[in-house]
Enzyme design. Structure first.
Site, mmCIF file in Angstrom:
data_model
loop_
_atom_site.group_PDB
_atom_site.id
_atom_site.type_symbol
_atom_site.label_atom_id
_atom_site.label_comp_id
_atom_site.label_asym_id
_atom_site.label_seq_id
_atom_site.Cartn_x
_atom_site.Cartn_y
_atom_site.Cartn_z
ATOM 1 N N HIS A 1 0.874 -1.160 0.112
ATOM 2 C CA HIS A 1 -0.120 -0.067 -0.077
ATOM 3 C C HIS A 1 0.922 1.213 0.053
ATOM 4 O O HIS A 1 1.976 1.360 0.472
ATOM 5 C CB HIS A 1 -0.625 0.057 1.299
ATOM 6 N N ASP B 1 -8.256 -5.360 0.106
ATOM 7 C CA ASP B 1 -8.627 -5.988 -1.106
ATOM 8 C C ASP B 1 -8.068 -7.451 -0.853
ATOM 9 O O ASP B 1 -8.652 -8.552 -1.726
ATOM 10 C CB ASP B 1 -7.884 -5.537 -2.255
HETATM 11 N N1 CMC Z 1 4.071 -7.526 -4.810
HETATM 12 C C1 CMC Z 1 5.374 -7.451 -5.022
HETATM 13 N N2 CMC Z 1 6.188 -6.562 -4.721
HETATM 14 C C2 CMC Z 1 5.654 -5.315 -4.447
HETATM 15 C C3 CMC Z 1 4.348 -5.407 -4.343
HETATM 16 C C4 CMC Z 1 3.459 -6.578 -4.520
HETATM 17 N N3 CMC Z 1 2.210 -6.566 -4.171
HETATM 18 N N4 CMC Z 1 3.823 -4.079 -4.007
HETATM 19 C C5 CMC Z 1 5.038 -3.368 -4.098
HETATM 20 N N5 CMC Z 1 6.100 -4.229 -4.388
HETATM 21 C C6 CMC Z 1 7.497 -3.835 -4.440
HETATM 22 C C7 CMC Z 1 7.884 -3.032 -5.658
HETATM 23 O O1 CMC Z 1 8.371 -3.849 -6.554
HETATM 24 C C8 CMC Z 1 9.153 -2.278 -5.096
HETATM 25 O O2 CMC Z 1 10.186 -3.042 -4.890
HETATM 26 P P1 CMC Z 1 11.527 -2.379 -5.378
HETATM 27 O O3 CMC Z 1 11.751 -1.463 -4.095
HETATM 28 O O4 CMC Z 1 12.623 -3.604 -5.255
HETATM 29 O O5 CMC Z 1 11.508 -1.796 -6.762
HETATM 30 C C9 CMC Z 1 8.596 -1.862 -3.679
HETATM 31 O O6 CMC Z 1 7.784 -2.910 -3.256
HETATM 32 C C10 CMC Z 1 7.895 -0.665 -3.685
HETATM 33 O O7 CMC Z 1 6.784 -0.634 -4.352
HETATM 34 P P2 CMC Z 1 6.146 0.600 -5.023
HETATM 35 O O8 CMC Z 1 5.313 0.259 -6.346
HETATM 36 O O9 CMC Z 1 7.133 1.663 -5.246
HETATM 37 O O10 CMC Z 1 5.116 1.148 -4.006
HETATM 38 P P3 CMC Z 1 3.963 1.880 -4.248
HETATM 39 O O11 CMC Z 1 3.519 2.768 -2.936
HETATM 40 O O12 CMC Z 1 4.174 2.938 -5.384
HETATM 41 O O13 CMC Z 1 2.520 1.107 -4.792
HETATM 42 C C11 CMC Z 1 0.825 -0.198 -4.618
HETATM 43 C C12 CMC Z 1 1.674 0.919 -3.881
HETATM 44 C C13 CMC Z 1 -0.697 -0.652 -3.816
HETATM 45 C C14 CMC Z 1 0.231 0.332 -5.940
HETATM 46 C C15 CMC Z 1 1.509 -1.578 -4.781
HETATM 47 O O14 CMC Z 1 1.968 -2.220 -3.510
HETATM 48 C C16 CMC Z 1 0.943 -2.543 -5.488
HETATM 49 O O15 CMC Z 1 0.713 -2.504 -6.619
HETATM 50 N N6 CMC Z 1 0.298 -3.490 -4.672
HETATM 51 C C17 CMC Z 1 -0.641 -4.486 -5.602
HETATM 52 C C18 CMC Z 1 -1.854 -4.087 -6.002
HETATM 53 C C19 CMC Z 1 -3.022 -3.608 -4.771
HETATM 54 O O16 CMC Z 1 -3.083 -4.634 -3.910
HETATM 55 N N7 CMC Z 1 -3.439 -2.326 -4.704
HETATM 56 C C20 CMC Z 1 -4.539 -2.152 -3.782
HETATM 57 C C21 CMC Z 1 -4.102 -1.050 -2.824
HETATM 58 S S1 CMC Z 1 -5.177 -1.171 -1.466
HETATM 59 C C22 CMC Z 1 -6.669 -0.267 -1.984
HETATM 60 C C23 CMC Z 1 -6.832 1.091 -1.848
HETATM 61 O O17 CMC Z 1 -6.595 1.482 -0.881
HETATM 62 O O18 CMC Z 1 -7.079 1.656 -3.086
#
Ligand code: CMC
Length: 427
Positions: free
Chosen positions: A305, A363
């Site tokens: 998240h 989720d």
């Molecule tokens: N599985 C594997 N690796 C992950 C995941 C995941 N679900 N989420 C983040 N990472 C890794 C990412 O690859 C990165 O690694 P590195 O630093 O080695 O490059 C690190 O963790 C940071 O990730 P980020 O994408 O920079 O983090 P963010 O804050 O931009 O993204 C997120 C947050 C929710 C988009 C992401 O965690 C994600 O894609 N999760 C899966 C989708 C999901 O469950 N979304 C629902 C969010 S909750 C509902 C809501 O409130 O809307």
């Protein structure tokens, strides 16, 4: 705001920036005067930018805390209900019994939709994604109420908010029934908000009894968990759209478009699909390895998240509801629940997820729960829209109740410098 200032040295000059002290959370340095000194800030994804001041919801992502108007989400999920939470979010305080009864009656009175809205659904193929249908249906409310809504008038704004919260379960059930080719049901006066929703989804016009209380309570709690989440992508979209003084239902429809994506409200659908694909506990290590592999675009859906760097407090409530619903329905999703619990355990012991502070979000278990409630996965994000309706309405109302400016970000331009046009036969 107090007298504290941050000093920024830029272009051989010192710029004083006011520091705002919030009631909870991190200090905020105001940079709005920076443009006058010849610079903008650059913050893709708003990683370090507060776009507004708000009194509605507070999240401490590090500690896994979520408060609506100061009240913790776990207390509201256990002791309150969605109508009371809607009143709280919209008005800032919990209602008295008389206030709650009057609010529920008002919502119930507005639940029916104008018959002309049926034509919106009939314009869609049965197979159309329900998020396309709900977005169009929300926007169509502007066609009905635009001329009677003066957005500068606080009582008109509250009226629009109540209409939105009241009609969204009816529109959601219409999405579902249109997809199944079934006739629509109108809300009943003798049912509560969540009972009406379950009735309009699965009932028959001849029904006089009340729907299953365990399922209604589960649905109601799902709505409470989704009611607001401060400045997420969809709420920010509602604020940005609303800042142009557009119609409220147009702004709410814009919020729905932002919610649809799998990185936001679409994650529950993606999480359930992923759990079905994994299907058995012995296949989990393969998917964990894929999630860690940077050459593979696969992510564990329902994990991680932007704000929570600890267990999402909504996820633990959702896991409990999931268990209750599975017990009540004896759903086939019980096997998937076992896979989800095992996956959570393995991921939470894995250095990759621990180092990056990736925990289950709301989720992760909501897809299984909704599926066990008989909701098809393509409708999950519409259910999220339903719950979030009150949050969008409250943020829109809060913005318009205070001084605001049209949202208009600046950019870091890295394109061509000025160049002369070249005629087509000379290129
Ligand atoms: N599985 C594997 N690796 C992950 C995941 C995941 N679900 N989420 C983040 N990472 C890794 C990412 O690859 C990165 O690694 P590195 O630093 O080695 O490059 C690190 O963790 C940071 O990730 P980020 O994408 O920079 O983090 P963010 O804050 O931009 O993204 C997120 C947050 C929710 C988009 C992401 O965690 C994600 O894609 N999760 C899966 C989708 C999901 O469950 N979304 C629902 C969010 S909750 C509902 C809501 O409130 O809307």
């Amino acid at each position: 705001m107090n007298d504290d200032k941050a000093l920024l040295n830029f272009n051989n000059a010192s710029v004083e920036l006011p520091i705002h002290r919030p009631t909870l959370g991190q200090d905020v340095i105001e940079v709005s005067s920076l443009g006058k000194s010849g610079a903008f800030t650059y913050d893709p994804g708003f990683m370090a930018t507060a776009a507004c001041e708000s009194k509605i919801t507070f999240i401490d992502g590090g500690k896994g805390v979520l408060l609506y108007r100061g009240y913790p989400i776990d207390q509201l999920a256990e002791k309150s209900d969605f109508m009371e939470v809607c009143y709280l979010i919209l008005n800032g305080e919990l209602p008295t019994q008389a206030g709650k009864t009057a609010f529920e009656k008002k919502v119930n009175d507005h639940m029916a939709v104008d018959p002309i809205i049926e034509n919106i659904f009939k314009g869609f193929k049965k197979e159309a994604h329900p998020m396309a249908m709900i977005t169009a249906a929300i926007a169509s409310l502007a066609g009905l109420y635009h001329d009677q809504t003066n957005i500068k008038n606080s009582s008109d704004r509250m009226d629009a908010a109540i209409k939105f919260v009241a009609k969204i379960p009816t529109l959601t059930a219409m999405c579902y029934r249109h997809g199944k080719g079934e006739t629509f049901l109108s809300p009943r006066k003798d049912l509560t908000y969540s009972e009406n929703f379950i009735y309009m989804m699965y009932g028959k016009a001849s029904d006089t009894d009340k729907p299953n209380p365990v399922l209604c309570k589960a649905m109601d709690t799902i709505f409470v968990l989704h009611a607001d989440h401060e400045q997420n992508a969809s709420t920010s979209t509602v604020r940005l759209s609303g800042s142009t003084d557009t119609d409220p239902f147009a702004a709410f429809a814009a919020g729905a478009t932002a919610l649809w994506g799998p990185a936001h409200g679409g994650a529950n659908e993606a999480a359930l699909n992923m759990l079905h694909e994994i299907a058995s506990v012995d296949r989990i290590p393969h998917y964990i390895a894929r999630a860690k592999d940077k050459s593979d675009s696969f992510r564990l859906m329902g994990f991680g998240h932007r704000v929570y760097k600890n267990y999402d407090p909504r996820a633990s409530v959702m896991r409990k509801i999931c268990y209750d619903v599975l017990e009540e329905t004896g759903s086939h999703e019980l096997e998937v629940f076992k896979v989800a619990k095992a996956l959570e355990k393995i991921a939470l012991e894995d250095a990759y997820f621990l180092e990056r502070k990736l925990y289950p979000n709301v989720d992760f278990y909501s897809g299984i729960t909704q599926s066990a409630l008989g909701i098809p996965s393509r409708l999950f994000t519409v259910i999220f829209t339903l719950g979030r309706s009150v949050g969008w309405a409250a943020h829109w109302n809060e913005m318009l109740s205070n001084a605001y400016k049209i949202g208009r970000p600046r950019q870091l331009y890295t394109g061509y410098t000025k160049r002369d046009f070249v005629a087509i036969d000379e290129r």
